[in-house]
Design a protein around this motif. Sequence first.
Motif, mmCIF file in Angstrom:
data_model
loop_
_atom_site.group_PDB
_atom_site.id
_atom_site.type_symbol
_atom_site.label_atom_id
_atom_site.label_comp_id
_atom_site.label_asym_id
_atom_site.label_seq_id
_atom_site.Cartn_x
_atom_site.Cartn_y
_atom_site.Cartn_z
ATOM 1 N N UNK A 3 0.828 -1.205 0.000
ATOM 2 C CA UNK A 3 0.000 0.000 0.000
ATOM 3 C C UNK A 3 0.863 1.256 0.000
ATOM 4 N N UNK A 4 1.922 1.291 0.813
ATOM 5 C CA UNK A 4 2.774 2.475 0.854
ATOM 6 C C UNK A 4 3.531 2.647 -0.463
ATOM 7 N N UNK A 5 3.921 1.541 -1.107
ATOM 8 C CA UNK A 5 4.585 1.632 -2.399
ATOM 9 C C UNK A 5 3.627 2.188 -3.445
ATOM 10 N N UNK A 6 2.389 1.740 -3.388
ATOM 11 C CA UNK A 6 1.382 2.225 -4.335
ATOM 12 C C UNK A 6 1.205 3.727 -4.216
ATOM 13 N N UNK A 7 1.121 4.235 -2.974
ATOM 14 C CA UNK A 7 0.980 5.672 -2.770
ATOM 15 C C UNK A 7 2.195 6.406 -3.295
ATOM 16 N N UNK A 8 3.355 5.857 -3.090
ATOM 17 C CA UNK A 8 4.581 6.490 -3.555
ATOM 18 C C UNK A 8 4.619 6.541 -5.075
ATOM 19 N N UNK A 9 4.275 5.466 -5.748
ATOM 20 C CA UNK A 9 4.313 5.461 -7.208
ATOM 21 C C UNK A 9 3.251 6.408 -7.783
ATOM 22 N N UNK A 10 2.078 6.488 -7.150
ATOM 23 C CA UNK A 10 1.053 7.425 -7.607
ATOM 24 C C UNK A 10 1.520 8.861 -7.416
ATOM 25 N N UNK A 11 2.137 9.115 -6.271
ATOM 26 C CA UNK A 11 2.669 10.459 -6.005
ATOM 27 C C UNK A 11 3.730 10.820 -7.044
ATOM 28 N N UNK A 12 4.630 9.887 -7.319
ATOM 29 C CA UNK A 12 5.685 10.134 -8.304
ATOM 30 C C UNK A 12 5.108 10.364 -9.692
ATOM 31 N N UNK A 13 4.055 9.631 -10.041
ATOM 32 C CA UNK A 13 3.413 9.818 -11.344
ATOM 33 C C UNK A 13 2.800 11.212 -11.434
ATOM 34 N N UNK A 14 2.070 11.619 -10.383
ATOM 35 C CA UNK A 14 1.473 12.961 -10.381
ATOM 36 C C UNK A 14 2.543 14.035 -10.489
ATOM 37 N N UNK A 15 3.604 13.863 -9.725
ATOM 38 C CA UNK A 15 4.692 14.840 -9.730
ATOM 39 C C UNK A 15 5.310 14.946 -11.123
ATOM 40 N N UNK A 16 5.545 13.816 -11.767
ATOM 41 C CA UNK A 16 6.137 13.820 -13.105
ATOM 42 C C UNK A 16 5.226 14.513 -14.112
ATOM 43 N N UNK A 17 3.929 14.232 -14.043
ATOM 44 C CA UNK A 17 2.984 14.850 -14.979
ATOM 45 C C UNK A 17 2.929 16.360 -14.749
ATOM 46 N N UNK A 18 2.870 16.785 -13.511
ATOM 47 C CA UNK A 18 2.803 18.225 -13.206
ATOM 48 C C UNK A 18 4.077 18.924 -13.659
ATOM 49 N N UNK A 19 5.229 18.292 -13.463
ATOM 50 C CA UNK A 19 6.477 18.887 -13.945
ATOM 51 C C UNK A 19 6.459 18.998 -15.469
ATOM 52 N N UNK A 43 -6.475 13.339 -16.445
ATOM 53 C CA UNK A 43 -7.094 13.601 -15.152
ATOM 54 C C UNK A 43 -6.184 14.463 -14.291
ATOM 55 N N UNK A 44 -4.907 14.123 -14.239
ATOM 56 C CA UNK A 44 -3.945 14.900 -13.439
ATOM 57 C C UNK A 44 -3.827 16.316 -13.990
ATOM 58 N N UNK A 45 -3.750 16.449 -15.304
ATOM 59 C CA UNK A 45 -3.630 17.772 -15.927
ATOM 60 C C UNK A 45 -4.854 18.618 -15.622
ATOM 61 N N UNK A 46 -6.037 18.029 -15.709
ATOM 62 C CA UNK A 46 -7.274 18.769 -15.432
ATOM 63 C C UNK A 46 -7.312 19.244 -13.980
ATOM 64 N N UNK A 47 -6.956 18.378 -13.050
ATOM 65 C CA UNK A 47 -6.946 18.760 -11.632
ATOM 66 C C UNK A 47 -5.904 19.820 -11.356
ATOM 67 N N UNK A 48 -4.744 19.716 -11.982
ATOM 68 C CA UNK A 48 -3.687 20.704 -11.792
ATOM 69 C C UNK A 48 -4.134 22.058 -12.325
ATOM 70 N N UNK A 49 -4.747 22.076 -13.507
ATOM 71 C CA UNK A 49 -5.212 23.331 -14.099
ATOM 72 C C UNK A 49 -6.244 24.001 -13.198
ATOM 73 N N UNK A 50 -7.145 23.225 -12.619
ATOM 74 C CA UNK A 50 -8.155 23.792 -11.718
ATOM 75 C C UNK A 50 -7.507 24.375 -10.469
ATOM 76 N N UNK A 51 -6.446 23.743 -9.980
ATOM 77 C CA UNK A 51 -5.791 24.251 -8.774
ATOM 78 C C UNK A 51 -5.019 25.529 -9.043
ATOM 79 N N UNK A 52 -4.690 25.802 -10.302
ATOM 80 C CA UNK A 52 -3.952 27.001 -10.661
ATOM 81 C C UNK A 52 -4.871 28.185 -10.977
ATOM 82 N N UNK A 53 -6.173 27.972 -10.976
ATOM 83 C CA UNK A 53 -7.133 29.031 -11.268
ATOM 84 C C UNK A 53 -7.105 30.066 -10.153
#
Length: 121
Positions: A3-19, A43-53
């Motif tokens: 479970x902790x590895x899954x959270x880490x890989x999801x976090x890393x994926x989000x971070x990579x997409x946002x970068x 999905x990540x791009x859409x959420x990131x764009x909304x957070x930057x509004x």
Amino acid sequence: MAESFRKTSEYNRRTAVIKGVRAERTPSEIVKFFGYPRSTVYDIVQRYAASEDPDLNPLDYYVWGVVERVINKARHPNVASLQAAIEAAFMKMDRAQLQRACSRFRNRIEAVIEAQGGYIE
């Protein structure tokens, strides 16, 4: 452990997409480069764009306006002077005013939802 590895890989994926987005890459370029699922990237791009509004960010909506009013009262001869003025403005900010601005913020969020993400006053 898994479970902790899954959270880490999801976090890393989000971070990579946002970068990638911050580097002005399109979602399709990000999908091709990383090989992530298309739906995940969009999905990540859409959420990131909304957070930057700025309509949905109390820092842009209120705090920077207050700081700008304070620091623009005088000219700053160099970057160090400007940075010191910004830090001082943050430190002197009235906490009660900041709390009121944040409490009124829910109304802005509801207005954006009602406008389906469109322009609000």
